[in-house]
Scaffold this motif. Structure first.
Motif, PDB file in Angstrom:
ATOM      1  N   VAL A 198     -40.975  -8.233  30.035  1.00  0.00           N
ATOM      2  CA  VAL A 198     -39.612  -8.703  29.763  1.00  0.00           C
ATOM      3  C   VAL A 198     -39.433 -10.119  30.296  1.00  0.00           C
ATOM      4  O   VAL A 198     -39.871 -10.431  31.414  1.00  0.00           O
ATOM      5  CB  VAL A 198     -38.571  -7.754  30.396  1.00  0.00           C
ATOM      6  CG1 VAL A 198     -37.156  -8.322  30.251  1.00  0.00           C
ATOM      7  CG2 VAL A 198     -38.652  -6.372  29.749  1.00  0.00           C
ATOM      8  N   GLY A 199     -38.803 -10.977  29.504  1.00  0.00           N
ATOM      9  CA  GLY A 199     -38.590 -12.364  29.913  1.00  0.00           C
ATOM     10  C   GLY A 199     -37.295 -12.558  30.679  1.00  0.00           C
ATOM     11  O   GLY A 199     -36.810 -11.652  31.354  1.00  0.00           O
ATOM     12  N   ASP A 200     -36.710 -13.726  30.555  1.00  0.00           N
ATOM     13  CA  ASP A 200     -35.472 -14.074  31.246  1.00  0.00           C
ATOM     14  C   ASP A 200     -34.505 -14.674  30.232  1.00  0.00           C
ATOM     15  O   ASP A 200     -34.675 -15.810  29.785  1.00  0.00           O
ATOM     16  CB  ASP A 200     -35.746 -15.078  32.364  1.00  0.00           C
ATOM     17  CG  ASP A 200     -34.516 -15.372  33.212  1.00  0.00           C
ATOM     18  OD1 ASP A 200     -33.382 -15.234  32.700  1.00  0.00           O
ATOM     19  OD2 ASP A 200     -34.674 -15.756  34.380  1.00  0.00           O
ATOM     20  N   LEU A 201     -33.505 -13.899  29.859  1.00  0.00           N
ATOM     21  CA  LEU A 201     -32.527 -14.311  28.859  1.00  0.00           C
ATOM     22  C   LEU A 201     -31.878 -15.648  29.207  1.00  0.00           C
ATOM     23  O   LEU A 201     -31.582 -16.453  28.321  1.00  0.00           O
ATOM     24  CB  LEU A 201     -31.456 -13.229  28.727  1.00  0.00           C
ATOM     25  CG  LEU A 201     -30.208 -13.551  27.905  1.00  0.00           C
ATOM     26  CD1 LEU A 201     -30.580 -13.654  26.433  1.00  0.00           C
ATOM     27  CD2 LEU A 201     -29.146 -12.483  28.110  1.00  0.00           C
ATOM     28  N   THR A 242     -36.171 -20.400  24.303  1.00  0.00           N
ATOM     29  CA  THR A 242     -36.889 -20.781  23.082  1.00  0.00           C
ATOM     30  C   THR A 242     -37.935 -19.755  22.675  1.00  0.00           C
ATOM     31  O   THR A 242     -38.467 -19.815  21.566  1.00  0.00           O
ATOM     32  CB  THR A 242     -37.586 -22.144  23.248  1.00  0.00           C
ATOM     33  OG1 THR A 242     -38.520 -22.079  24.333  1.00  0.00           O
ATOM     34  CG2 THR A 242     -36.552 -23.226  23.520  1.00  0.00           C
ATOM     35  N   GLU A 243     -38.249 -18.795  23.553  1.00  0.00           N
ATOM     36  CA  GLU A 243     -39.253 -17.781  23.252  1.00  0.00           C
ATOM     37  C   GLU A 243     -38.573 -16.475  22.827  1.00  0.00           C
ATOM     38  O   GLU A 243     -37.534 -16.104  23.361  1.00  0.00           O
ATOM     39  CB  GLU A 243     -40.133 -17.521  24.483  1.00  0.00           C
ATOM     40  CG  GLU A 243     -40.931 -18.727  24.945  1.00  0.00           C
ATOM     41  CD  GLU A 243     -41.940 -19.163  23.909  1.00  0.00           C
ATOM     42  OE1 GLU A 243     -42.512 -18.283  23.243  1.00  0.00           O
ATOM     43  OE2 GLU A 243     -42.141 -20.385  23.756  1.00  0.00           O
ATOM     44  N   PRO A 244     -39.150 -15.756  21.866  1.00  0.00           N
ATOM     45  CA  PRO A 244     -38.585 -14.465  21.480  1.00  0.00           C
ATOM     46  C   PRO A 244     -38.704 -13.466  22.619  1.00  0.00           C
ATOM     47  O   PRO A 244     -39.711 -13.455  23.341  1.00  0.00           O
ATOM     48  CB  PRO A 244     -39.442 -14.049  20.274  1.00  0.00           C
ATOM     49  CG  PRO A 244     -40.713 -14.797  20.414  1.00  0.00           C
ATOM     50  CD  PRO A 244     -40.351 -16.094  21.066  1.00  0.00           C
ATOM     51  N   HIS A 245     -37.686 -12.636  22.780  1.00  0.00           N
ATOM     52  CA  HIS A 245     -37.653 -11.704  23.910  1.00  0.00           C
ATOM     53  C   HIS A 245     -38.125 -10.308  23.555  1.00  0.00           C
ATOM     54  O   HIS A 245     -38.432  -9.525  24.439  1.00  0.00           O
ATOM     55  CB  HIS A 245     -36.233 -11.634  24.475  1.00  0.00           C
ATOM     56  CG  HIS A 245     -35.835 -12.859  25.234  1.00  0.00           C
ATOM     57  ND1 HIS A 245     -36.178 -13.076  26.554  1.00  0.00           N
ATOM     58  CD2 HIS A 245     -35.159 -13.966  24.861  1.00  0.00           C
ATOM     59  CE1 HIS A 245     -35.717 -14.236  26.951  1.00  0.00           C
ATOM     60  NE2 HIS A 245     -35.093 -14.808  25.947  1.00  0.00           N
ATOM     61  N   ASN A 246     -38.167  -9.959  22.279  1.00  0.00           N
ATOM     62  CA  ASN A 246     -38.588  -8.629  21.856  1.00  0.00           C
ATOM     63  C   ASN A 246     -37.840  -7.543  22.622  1.00  0.00           C
ATOM     64  O   ASN A 246     -38.433  -6.598  23.138  1.00  0.00           O
ATOM     65  CB  ASN A 246     -40.101  -8.448  22.019  1.00  0.00           C
ATOM     66  CG  ASN A 246     -40.610  -7.179  21.361  1.00  0.00           C
ATOM     67  OD1 ASN A 246     -39.953  -6.599  20.497  1.00  0.00           O
ATOM     68  ND2 ASN A 246     -41.784  -6.726  21.782  1.00  0.00           N
ATOM     69  N   SER A 247     -36.531  -7.696  22.699  1.00  0.00           N
ATOM     70  CA  SER A 247     -35.714  -6.657  23.328  1.00  0.00           C
ATOM     71  C   SER A 247     -35.634  -5.436  22.416  1.00  0.00           C
ATOM     72  O   SER A 247     -35.710  -5.555  21.189  1.00  0.00           O
ATOM     73  CB  SER A 247     -34.295  -7.184  23.598  1.00  0.00           C
ATOM     74  OG  SER A 247     -34.335  -8.201  24.567  1.00  0.00           O
ATOM     75  N   GLY A 248     -35.478  -4.270  23.012  1.00  0.00           N
ATOM     76  CA  GLY A 248     -35.430  -3.040  22.245  1.00  0.00           C
ATOM     77  C   GLY A 248     -34.127  -2.289  22.413  1.00  0.00           C
ATOM     78  O   GLY A 248     -33.477  -2.370  23.458  1.00  0.00           O
ATOM     79  N   HIS A 249     -33.731  -1.566  21.374  1.00  0.00           N
ATOM     80  CA  HIS A 249     -32.536  -0.715  21.398  1.00  0.00           C
ATOM     81  C   HIS A 249     -32.870   0.626  20.741  1.00  0.00           C
ATOM     82  O   HIS A 249     -33.840   0.735  19.978  1.00  0.00           O
ATOM     83  CB  HIS A 249     -31.374  -1.334  20.613  1.00  0.00           C
ATOM     84  CG  HIS A 249     -31.233  -2.810  20.754  1.00  0.00           C
ATOM     85  ND1 HIS A 249     -31.091  -3.442  21.971  1.00  0.00           N
ATOM     86  CD2 HIS A 249     -31.216  -3.798  19.814  1.00  0.00           C
ATOM     87  CE1 HIS A 249     -30.975  -4.760  21.774  1.00  0.00           C
ATOM     88  NE2 HIS A 249     -31.062  -4.991  20.474  1.00  0.00           N
ATOM     89  N   LEU A 250     -32.047   1.598  21.018  1.00  0.00           N
ATOM     90  CA  LEU A 250     -32.117   2.879  20.309  1.00  0.00           C
ATOM     91  C   LEU A 250     -30.696   3.278  19.937  1.00  0.00           C
ATOM     92  O   LEU A 250     -29.818   3.366  20.796  1.00  0.00           O
ATOM     93  CB  LEU A 250     -32.737   3.960  21.185  1.00  0.00           C
ATOM     94  CG  LEU A 250     -32.916   5.329  20.514  1.00  0.00           C
ATOM     95  CD1 LEU A 250     -33.955   5.255  19.395  1.00  0.00           C
ATOM     96  CD2 LEU A 250     -33.322   6.396  21.526  1.00  0.00           C
ATOM     97  N   PHE A 251     -30.473   3.467  18.634  1.00  0.00           N
ATOM     98  CA  PHE A 251     -29.162   3.855  18.115  1.00  0.00           C
ATOM     99  C   PHE A 251     -29.251   5.285  17.585  1.00  0.00           C
ATOM    100  O   PHE A 251     -30.186   5.618  16.855  1.00  0.00           O
ATOM    101  CB  PHE A 251     -28.721   2.930  16.980  1.00  0.00           C
ATOM    102  CG  PHE A 251     -28.582   1.491  17.382  1.00  0.00           C
ATOM    103  CD1 PHE A 251     -27.402   1.017  17.923  1.00  0.00           C
ATOM    104  CD2 PHE A 251     -29.641   0.602  17.212  1.00  0.00           C
ATOM    105  CE1 PHE A 251     -27.265  -0.309  18.290  1.00  0.00           C
ATOM    106  CE2 PHE A 251     -29.511  -0.732  17.576  1.00  0.00           C
ATOM    107  CZ  PHE A 251     -28.323  -1.184  18.117  1.00  0.00           C
TER     108      PHE A 251
END
Length: 228
Positions: free
Chosen positions: A158-161, A166-175
């Motif tokens: 995980v990066g730092d929002l 400038t870099e993609p964070h590839n955050s994940g969610h579940l709905f």
């Protein structure tokens, strides 16, 4: 969430996993989308910055990982839980630091790993989880739900929002959506929910309390005031 709602056309419960995302705002917004359609909405997300340590640890490898659950009701607003797993959101600490104001002593630890009232020092440390070891287990579980099914980043990936813009964070969610009609007649559900609301509202009130509020009610009332 809209994909999940659309896929309930055959009456099934649906979950949709997401990767390659970013900060998505308020989790309650998406959970309420389902509640407005006679469905219970569930939303989980991993934070786009690690600023919480595991129980017993002194290094931040977890986010505050917010989640939301919304229940449709017969009233004017759904019952909505929307919370992160830290005592206070990092955003509040950032605002306090910009304004030069102190924070509550139970919000965060400084770089010395001790509780601090300095917002600036708190930003060098990590936020304090809610509920001690239970909060650690909760944020870990939500992080896993938000990433393991989709391949989104977790842990040290995980990066730092706030710093890496400038870099993609590839955050994940579940709905997820649970259509009321998949379990029982909507009218029967509505009657049970209304009785539950009545039970909560009718309890003896603590001194100085005029009304027992339901989760999400204050926000709904504030929204009505803004729209009027």
């Amino acid at each position: 969430m809209q994909v999940a709602i659309d896929k309930t056309s055959d009456g099934n419960c649906v979950f949709v996993a997401v990767r390659n995302s970013n900060h998505f705002g308020a989790a309650a917004y998406y959970a309420e989308m389902a509640a407005q359609r006679e469905m219970i909405g569930l939303v989980f997300t991993i934070g786009a910055i690690n600023h919480m340590a595991p129980w017993g640890g002194a290094e931040a490898v977890l986010g505050n990982n917010p989640f939301a659950i919304a229940f449709p009701t017969p009233g004017d607003f759904p019952i909505v839980l929307d919370m992160a797993c830290s005592v206070a959101a990092r955003g509040k600490i950032i605002v306090a630091a910009k304004e030069g104001k102190p924070i509550h002593g139970d919000w965060a630890n400084g770089p010395d790993r001790l509780p601090t009232t300095s917002a600036a020092e708190a930003l060098k440390g990590f936020v304090i989880r809610v509920g001690g070891p239970k909060g650690y287990a909760l944020t870990l579980t939500i992080g896993l739900l938000s990433t393991m099914l989709s391949g989104a980043f977790f842990g040290r990936d995980v990066g730092d929002l706030y710093e890496e813009t400038t870099e993609p964070h590839n955050s994940g969610h579940l709905f997820g959506v649970l259509p009321v009609a998949a379990f029982d007649e909507p009218a029967s559900y509505a009657a049970r929910v209304q009785k539950a609301i009545n039970d909560i509202r009718s309890v003896e009130k603590a001194p100085g309390v005029e009304k027992i509020f339901l989760p999400g009610e204050r926000e709904s009332l504030a929204k009505m005031v803004q729209l009027s």
